[in-house]
Design a protein around this motif. Structure first.
Motif, mmCIF file in Angstrom:
data_model
loop_
_atom_site.group_PDB
_atom_site.id
_atom_site.type_symbol
_atom_site.label_atom_id
_atom_site.label_comp_id
_atom_site.label_asym_id
_atom_site.label_seq_id
_atom_site.Cartn_x
_atom_site.Cartn_y
_atom_site.Cartn_z
ATOM 1 N N CYS A 42 0.856 -1.181 0.000
ATOM 2 C CA CYS A 42 0.000 0.000 0.000
ATOM 3 C C CYS A 42 0.897 1.238 0.000
ATOM 4 C CB CYS A 42 -0.914 0.033 1.223
ATOM 5 S SG CYS A 42 -2.260 -1.185 1.176
ATOM 6 N N SER A 43 0.569 2.221 -0.839
ATOM 7 C CA SER A 43 1.381 3.434 -0.904
ATOM 8 C C SER A 43 1.137 4.345 0.293
ATOM 9 C CB SER A 43 1.101 4.199 -2.198
ATOM 10 O OG SER A 43 -0.269 4.542 -2.290
ATOM 11 N N GLN A 44 -0.066 4.275 0.877
ATOM 12 C CA GLN A 44 -0.378 5.057 2.075
ATOM 13 C C GLN A 44 -1.333 4.261 2.953
ATOM 14 O OE1 GLN A 44 -1.893 8.976 1.330
ATOM 15 N NE2 GLN A 44 0.007 9.726 0.454
ATOM 16 N N GLN A 45 -1.034 4.186 4.243
ATOM 17 C CA GLN A 45 -1.923 3.558 5.213
ATOM 18 C C GLN A 45 -1.728 4.265 6.548
ATOM 19 O OE1 GLN A 45 0.465 -0.130 4.190
ATOM 20 N NE2 GLN A 45 0.086 -0.563 6.354
ATOM 21 N N CYS A 77 -3.061 -2.278 5.794
ATOM 22 C CA CYS A 77 -3.012 -2.497 4.341
ATOM 23 C C CYS A 77 -3.853 -3.721 3.982
ATOM 24 C CB CYS A 77 -1.568 -2.703 3.883
ATOM 25 S SG CYS A 77 -1.404 -2.949 2.097
ATOM 26 N N LYS A 84 7.588 4.390 7.753
ATOM 27 C CA LYS A 84 6.712 5.436 8.252
ATOM 28 C C LYS A 84 7.324 6.769 7.850
ATOM 29 C CE LYS A 84 4.386 7.308 12.351
ATOM 30 N NZ LYS A 84 4.232 7.236 13.826
ATOM 31 N N LYS A 95 6.603 11.138 6.513
ATOM 32 C CA LYS A 95 5.746 12.315 6.386
ATOM 33 C C LYS A 95 5.672 12.655 4.905
ATOM 34 C CE LYS A 95 5.172 17.117 7.806
ATOM 35 N NZ LYS A 95 4.889 17.562 6.423
ATOM 36 N N PRO A 96 4.467 12.694 4.320
ATOM 37 C CA PRO A 96 4.352 12.951 2.882
ATOM 38 C C PRO A 96 4.822 14.348 2.519
ATOM 39 C CG PRO A 96 2.189 12.968 3.924
ATOM 40 C CD PRO A 96 3.162 12.509 4.969
ATOM 41 N N TYR A 137 1.409 11.770 9.153
ATOM 42 C CA TYR A 137 2.389 10.710 8.957
ATOM 43 C C TYR A 137 1.674 9.453 8.467
ATOM 44 C CZ TYR A 137 5.966 13.485 11.262
ATOM 45 O OH TYR A 137 6.866 14.464 11.571
ATOM 46 N N VAL A 138 2.243 8.817 7.466
ATOM 47 C CA VAL A 138 1.612 7.636 6.869
ATOM 48 C C VAL A 138 2.626 6.501 6.796
ATOM 49 C CG1 VAL A 138 -0.036 8.984 5.509
ATOM 50 C CG2 VAL A 138 2.191 8.382 4.517
ATOM 51 N N TRP A 139 2.091 5.305 6.603
ATOM 52 C CA TRP A 139 2.907 4.112 6.423
ATOM 53 C C TRP A 139 2.875 3.719 4.956
ATOM 54 C CZ3 TRP A 139 5.316 2.279 10.821
ATOM 55 C CH2 TRP A 139 4.817 2.773 12.031
ATOM 56 N N GLU A 140 3.965 3.160 4.500
ATOM 57 C CA GLU A 140 4.063 2.626 3.133
ATOM 58 C C GLU A 140 4.621 1.216 3.204
ATOM 59 O OE1 GLU A 140 6.664 3.192 -0.977
ATOM 60 O OE2 GLU A 140 6.799 4.690 0.616
#
Length: 315
Positions: A140-143, A149, A165, A167-168, A174-177
């Motif tokens: 997943c690109s963002q979760q 995911c 983890k 920051k975009p 803050y997101v996970w990839e």
């Protein structure tokens, strides 16, 4: 583990396992979505005929329905599949037309199992899923959480599942990839990464601690992974950054930026900042004297690498 009592018999079933979750697929091997089942559910596969084509639905099913679909009286089975079907070979399959559902499907086979992603093959005449000595990874690109995911990908041999983890670039959340690391770059934290983890187990990339993990990288000359200009579209008066991210084993003995001009002409609004595997040019209040070429360089005992970046005059 939980105990389920049916017809006076006790069955041990796994609770909350992860199952493939797709509808109307031509083969369970093509499913790339997963879901977490409830404590009283198992992974489920339904094979059915509709408009002269065999299709599959994958997901979760209650323990009670799984037991009811099994041939004969309920029998405790641990880690196995309970399958209903008269003949699982599609070429010679016979079925009862009275079993046709409202959407025109005729159920040919149903299967339940109770281990993670066990409904991606191995039942209803479908071959076991071939991992090619690799593994499934979440992708997943963002979760919003490390374990949220719901998509997976096959990660081949000598590659690794990863989770970051970050920051975009836009926004403050803050997101996970997650994904499959095709190079060591994905296993090396880049600028802005809060934590990073690579692993080699099936669906292992669903957690990451504040500690940063690195996979062993063979000793080799250093490599510049990326150079980034922030912001991409700058104007005079902006604060501008040039970010150079590297990987190096053995550890680099030199890392920095050169401004491609006479050293005596280097403006005073430029300074460098460093991290474990990156170096940043910080330009405060971008001016015409900052318009120039810049070169990131890295050196270790085995070699060196450079990359050039040009900051043009804003339009």
């Amino acid at each position: 583990m939980r105990f389920l009592f049916l017809f006076g018999l006790a069955e041990i079933v796994a609770a909350g396992q992860l199952c493939m979750n797709c509808k109307n697929v031509v083969n369970p091997h093509e499913c790339d979505q997963v879901t977490k089942c409830g404590d009283h559910e198992q992974c489920y596969m339904q094979q059915y005929l509709r408009h002269n084509t065999i299709w599959y639905d994958l997901g979760c099913q209650s323990n009670i329905v799984c037991q009811a679909n099994a041939n004969g009286p309920p029998v405790p089975i641990i880690g196995k599949r309970n399958v209903r079907g008269q003949d699982l070979d599609p070429e010679t399959l016979t079925f009862d037309l009275d079993g046709e559902d409202d959407d025109g499907r005729i159920t040919l086979c149903e299967s339940c199992c109770n281990t993670d992603v066990c409904n991606n093959g191995g039942a209803c005449g479908v071959a076991d899923f071939n991992y090619y000595n690799g593994r499934l990874c979440f992708k997943c690109s963002q979760q919003l959480t490390p374990d949220s995911c719901d998509r997976v990908t096959l990660c081949y041999q000598d590659r690794y599942c990863y989770i970051h983890k970050t920051k975009p670039a836009v926004g403050f959340t803050y997101v996970w990839e997650t994904g499959c690391a095709q190079t060591a770059q994905n296993c090396t934290p880049a600028y802005g990464t809060i934590c990073s983890n690579c692993c080699s187990g099936n669906l292992c990339n669903k957690e990451c601690t504040l500690q940063t993990y690195f996979l062993a990288v063979a000793a080799q000359p250093p490599k510049i992974i990326s150079t980034v200009t922030r912001p991409r579209h700058y104007k005079y008066g902006d604060n501008v950054q040039l970010i150079c991210t590297i990987e190096s084993n053995p550890k680099q003995d030199a890392l920095g930026w050169n401004m491609m001009t006479d050293p005596s002409q280097i403006p005073t609004n430029i300074q460098l900042s460093y991290g474990t595997n990156y170096v940043i040019v910080d330009i405060n209040n971008f001016q015409s004297q900052n318009v120039a070429g810049y070169q990131c360089f890295v050196h270790n005992a085995l070699g060196q690498d450079t990359r050039n970046v040009t900051l043009n005059a804003p339009h």
